[in-house]
Design an enzyme around this catalytic site. Structure first.
Site, short mmCIF file in Angstrom:
data_model
loop_
_atom_site.label_atom_id
_atom_site.label_comp_id
_atom_site.label_asym_id
_atom_site.label_seq_id
_atom_site.Cartn_x
_atom_site.Cartn_y
_atom_site.Cartn_z
CD GLU A 102 -44.52 42.32 74.30
OE1 GLU A 102 -44.76 41.94 75.47
OE2 GLU A 102 -44.26 43.49 73.99
CG HIS A 151 -66.07 83.07 63.14
ND1 HIS A 151 -66.26 83.10 64.50
CD2 HIS A 151 -67.30 83.23 62.58
CE1 HIS A 151 -67.55 83.27 64.75
NE2 HIS A 151 -68.21 83.36 63.59
N GLY A 186 -47.14 45.34 70.34
CA GLY A 186 -47.59 46.72 70.32
C GLY A 186 -47.71 47.32 71.70
N GLY A 187 -47.60 46.47 72.72
CA GLY A 187 -47.61 46.96 74.10
C GLY A 187 -48.99 47.22 74.66
CG MET A 224 -49.47 41.50 76.10
SD MET A 224 -50.73 42.80 76.31
CE MET A 224 -49.71 44.17 76.87
CB CYS A 253 -50.63 52.06 73.76
SG CYS A 253 -51.55 53.30 72.83
#
Length: 461
Positions: free
Chosen positions: A33, A446, A40-41, A38, A43
């Site tokens: 990474e 409902h 976890g990227g 960063m 997102c």
């Protein structure tokens, strides 16, 4: 040269679970990474998580400011935006710490921070944060390096302070007047968010409609909803230049052959996202990419080089977190469990997190027409939805595309409260091959939003 069984580039929603899955299966794995910040990227750090946290806060602000429709009067509403940002930052940090903990606790897994690039067909060079270089080789390489915000070439832009979708989330002040260039999903989400926080927002785009991938009726309905909230739009706009004088930014553009100017205090540019493959030196490995830098893969996510895979946004196509995760599922199942997973025929949902949401799944009317399918369109206004009436949330439309020959649902677009959840209900019906007519009389609790699928599909002839 360090020998591994697998090299994974990027810790996003495909790379992170893949690293844990492979290492748990006994593979000696290295996950690379760019920086610890960063993990976890996109997102977790600069995308879904921080933006949806702030969007949720903006919705609370809007709910309070519009409470009079419920007979509730609230005086002197204010926001401590620094506290709002701190809440966001804590959640992001906790998420990132969770990712790191899981990776560090995994056996057979090395976590390396630095910039990765190919030095050969099956070799990766990593320029580490400390300046040192380390090289790895492995028979299996998985690229999950993602994308970054794209920009535009605009006369004068180099002399103006502007923000992309990452930077705009870090503001400590609410813009007085926000100019947004780009009317795609990101531009609409962030534009509405700051409008609800109190900004005067103007959205400018060269496209003829917002959300250019959607059907015109869906785009028009969403634009009308946003305009009712006070957002302004300039479409079919050719941007000529941008200037800054002190705190004032001036955008000059042509619309309907007339030159116009708008002024603001902040500028957000969101024309889309760009592949990160330009730093990977794909040519050293002979890996093929298209003209935009997106890595070419087959239906099993394999590149043209045996043993090298591309997952998530970097391979092009729909750029959504859930697609990256499904890419991981396909690849891991095929490699570890000898399954035959494929991207062919998978039904892709997505949600635009405006309020109301735009939930989408399957084909649009435009796409069904292009495929020359024999289909019907059913559509109802959200004001017919009982739950919406009770909640004083009646904006939007529900629309579905139904195959006239098989009676199966081909796709849907739902503008309404929890539109994304409703699209997911329809997706399950599509996956289960449940004919649309079954939903005409299907028993739903409902009053729920799902119950109005009875109403929508009752429009079928």
């Amino acid at each position: 040269m360090i020998q591994k069984d697998a090299i994974i580039i990027g810790s996003g929603q495909a790379g992170n679970p893949l690293a844990i899955k492979l290492s748990s299966a006994g593979w000696k794995t290295v996950l690379i990474e760019k920086s610890e910040g960063m993990l976890g990227g996109v997102c977790v750090n600069v995308g879904c998580t921080p933006s949806k946290i702030l969007i949720a806060s903006a919705k609370v602000m809007h709910t309070i400011n519009s409470s009079e429709k419920h007979g509730i009067s609230v005086q002197k509403v204010s926001i401590d935006f620094d506290a709002t940002q701190k809440r966001k930052e804590k959640i992001v940090e906790d998420s990132r710490k969770g990712v790191k903990k899981n990776l560090e606790e995994a056996g057979n897994l090395d976590l390396i921070f630095g910039t990765a690039s190919f030095s050969g067909e099956k070799t990766i060079s990593v320029q580490q944060e400390n300046g040192e270089t380390v090289e790895f080789t492995a028979p299996h390489i998985f690229i999950n390096a993602g994308c970054r915000p794209a920009t535009l070439e605009i006369d004068g832009l180099n002399n103006v302070k502007w923000y992309d979708s990452t930077g705009i989330l870090e503001l400590r002040e609410i813009p007085e007047k926000l100019i947004v260039i780009g009317s795609g999903y990101i531009g609409l989400e962030l534009g509405q968010m700051y409008s609800r926080f109190g900004s005067e927002v103007v959205i400018v785009d060269k496209a003829s409609q917002i959300m250019s991938n959607e059907d015109p009726d869906i785009a028009t309905n969403m634009q009308e909803i946003l305009e009712e909230e006070g957002l302004k739009f300039h479409l079919n706009a050719e941007i000529e230049k941008v200037e800054q004088d002190g705190q004032e930014i001036t955008l000059t553009f042509s619309e309907d052959h007339k030159q116009k100017q708008i002024k603001g205090t902040h500028l957000l540019i969101v024309p889309g996202r760009k592949s990160n493959s330009d730093s990977l030196k794909l040519e050293n490995a002979g890996i093929k990419a298209d003209e935009k830098g997106f890595i070419k893969v087959n239906s099993k996510l394999e590149t043209n080089v045996d043993g090298v895979y591309a997952l998530g946004d970097i391979k092009g196509g729909p750029q959504f977190t859930h697609i990256a995760y499904n890419d991981y599922v396909i690849v891991s199942d095929n490699i570890l469990d000898e399954k035959t997973g494929s991207t062919e025929g998978r039904i892709i949902p997505y949600t635009v997190f405006t309020d109301p949401q735009v939930g989408r799944v399957g084909l649009s009317e435009k796409e069904a027409t292009q495929k020359k399918l024999n289909f019907s369109v059913v559509k109802i206004e959200a004001k017919r939805i009982t739950r919406g009436l009770e909640s004083a949330e009646i904006q939007g439309i529900w629309k579905a595309i139904v195959d006239q020959d098989s009676g199966k649902i081909l796709g849907a677009a739902i503008i309404g409260t929890e539109g994304g959840e409703m699209a997911s209900v329809i997706q399950m019906a599509m996956t289960g091959n449940i004919p649309a007519k079954v939903l005409q009389t299907f028993i739903f609790s409902h009053p729920t939003y799902s119950e109005s699928l009875n109403t929508l599909f009752d429009e079928l002839e």
